[in-house]
Design a protein around this motif. Sequence first.
Motif, PDB file in Angstrom:
ATOM      1  N   ILE A  91       0.860  -1.177   0.000  1.00 13.42           N
ATOM      2  CA  ILE A  91       0.000   0.000   0.000  1.00 13.42           C
ATOM      3  C   ILE A  91       0.899   1.231   0.000  1.00 13.42           C
ATOM      4  CG2 ILE A  91      -1.838   1.216   1.232  1.00 13.42           C
ATOM      5  CD1 ILE A  91      -2.577  -1.493   2.529  1.00 13.42           C
ATOM      6  N   VAL A 150      -1.330  -0.911  -4.414  1.00 13.39           N
ATOM      7  CA  VAL A 150      -2.593  -0.251  -4.107  1.00 13.39           C
ATOM      8  C   VAL A 150      -2.282   1.107  -3.491  1.00 13.39           C
ATOM      9  CG1 VAL A 150      -4.751  -0.370  -2.795  1.00 13.39           C
ATOM     10  CG2 VAL A 150      -3.697  -2.479  -3.659  1.00 13.39           C
ATOM     11  N   ALA A 169      -3.911   3.738  -1.125  1.00 14.18           N
ATOM     12  CA  ALA A 169      -4.996   4.008  -0.173  1.00 14.18           C
ATOM     13  C   ALA A 169      -4.606   5.228   0.653  1.00 14.18           C
ATOM     14  CB  ALA A 169      -5.232   2.812   0.736  1.00 14.18           C
ATOM     15  N   ILE A 177      -9.516   4.259  -1.949  1.00 14.36           N
ATOM     16  CA  ILE A 177      -8.606   3.555  -2.841  1.00 14.36           C
ATOM     17  C   ILE A 177      -8.578   4.322  -4.157  1.00 14.36           C
ATOM     18  CG2 ILE A 177      -8.103   1.413  -4.074  1.00 14.36           C
ATOM     19  CD1 ILE A 177      -7.850   1.133  -1.065  1.00 14.36           C
ATOM     20  N   ILE A 214      -5.001   0.780  -8.307  1.00  9.14           N
ATOM     21  CA  ILE A 214      -4.617  -0.609  -8.083  1.00  9.14           C
ATOM     22  C   ILE A 214      -4.018  -1.170  -9.362  1.00  9.14           C
ATOM     23  CG2 ILE A 214      -6.997  -1.365  -8.524  1.00  9.14           C
ATOM     24  CD1 ILE A 214      -6.399  -3.813  -6.751  1.00  9.14           C
ATOM     25  N   SER A 261      -7.694   0.609   6.125  1.00  5.17           N
ATOM     26  CA  SER A 261      -6.966   0.661   4.854  1.00  5.17           C
ATOM     27  C   SER A 261      -6.607  -0.740   4.372  1.00  5.17           C
ATOM     28  CB  SER A 261      -5.691   1.497   5.002  1.00  5.17           C
ATOM     29  OG  SER A 261      -5.993   2.836   5.282  1.00  5.17           O
ATOM     30  N   SER A 317      -7.974  -2.299   0.894  1.00  8.58           N
ATOM     31  CA  SER A 317      -6.974  -2.732  -0.080  1.00  8.58           C
ATOM     32  C   SER A 317      -7.175  -4.198  -0.435  1.00  8.58           C
ATOM     33  CB  SER A 317      -5.568  -2.503   0.476  1.00  8.58           C
ATOM     34  OG  SER A 317      -5.344  -1.132   0.722  1.00  8.58           O
TER      35      SER A 317
END
Length: 217
Positions: A79, A102, A104, A118, A121, A143, A147
């Motif tokens: 993330i 990802v 976030a 989000i 991705i 989060s 995710s």
Amino acid sequence: MEIINFAETPSLISQYMTELRDVKIQNDMLRFRRNLARIGEIMAYEISKTMTYTKEKITTPLAEMESDVLGEQVVLATIFRAGIPFHQGFLDYFDHAQNAFVSAYRKYREKENFDVFIEYIASPRLDGKTLIIADPMLATGASMELSYRALLTKGNPAHIHVASVIASQAAVDYVRATFPAHKTTLWVGAIDAEINSHSYIVPGLGDAGDLAYGVKE
């Protein structure tokens, strides 16, 4: 759900964790990033011992033999942005793994209230693969859950390893309640008892992204 807390058995992770937390040391961004990566490397090694292996015939300069090779297809997910150096530690060990990313972020509605969004991705297909989600700070778990649900749009993994450097007890409970217990393992360097009104882990270490890359505007 199995939970592995490395703080229960002192190791080199304890040394790196001390340096990450200590205000006299942590402002060295290079050292901070490297310590995140080193914890990722150790966790990657420990996770590798839980995986399945197959026999492969190879030829050495002297003879033929059978050797063990990883029998699972691994996808490493992280993330943005704090997760990048932690993710690199895993990638240093699972160097043949596919990768997922990802973005976030928290959007504050008020001083102490926020929503998690989000924004981005990028992931390979996950069906039947082993998914490792590496994010250094597991504060509320929100989060991480969002995710994970975003990643599920790319398929259904066979097993999920959630890896964090520091987690709050509340986040551990949240992940336990929201992730599929029969196929999720949670790996943490330490579990801290509290989160404050801004949803930062206490004692924690502060903002991992800022400490790794500089204060954002």
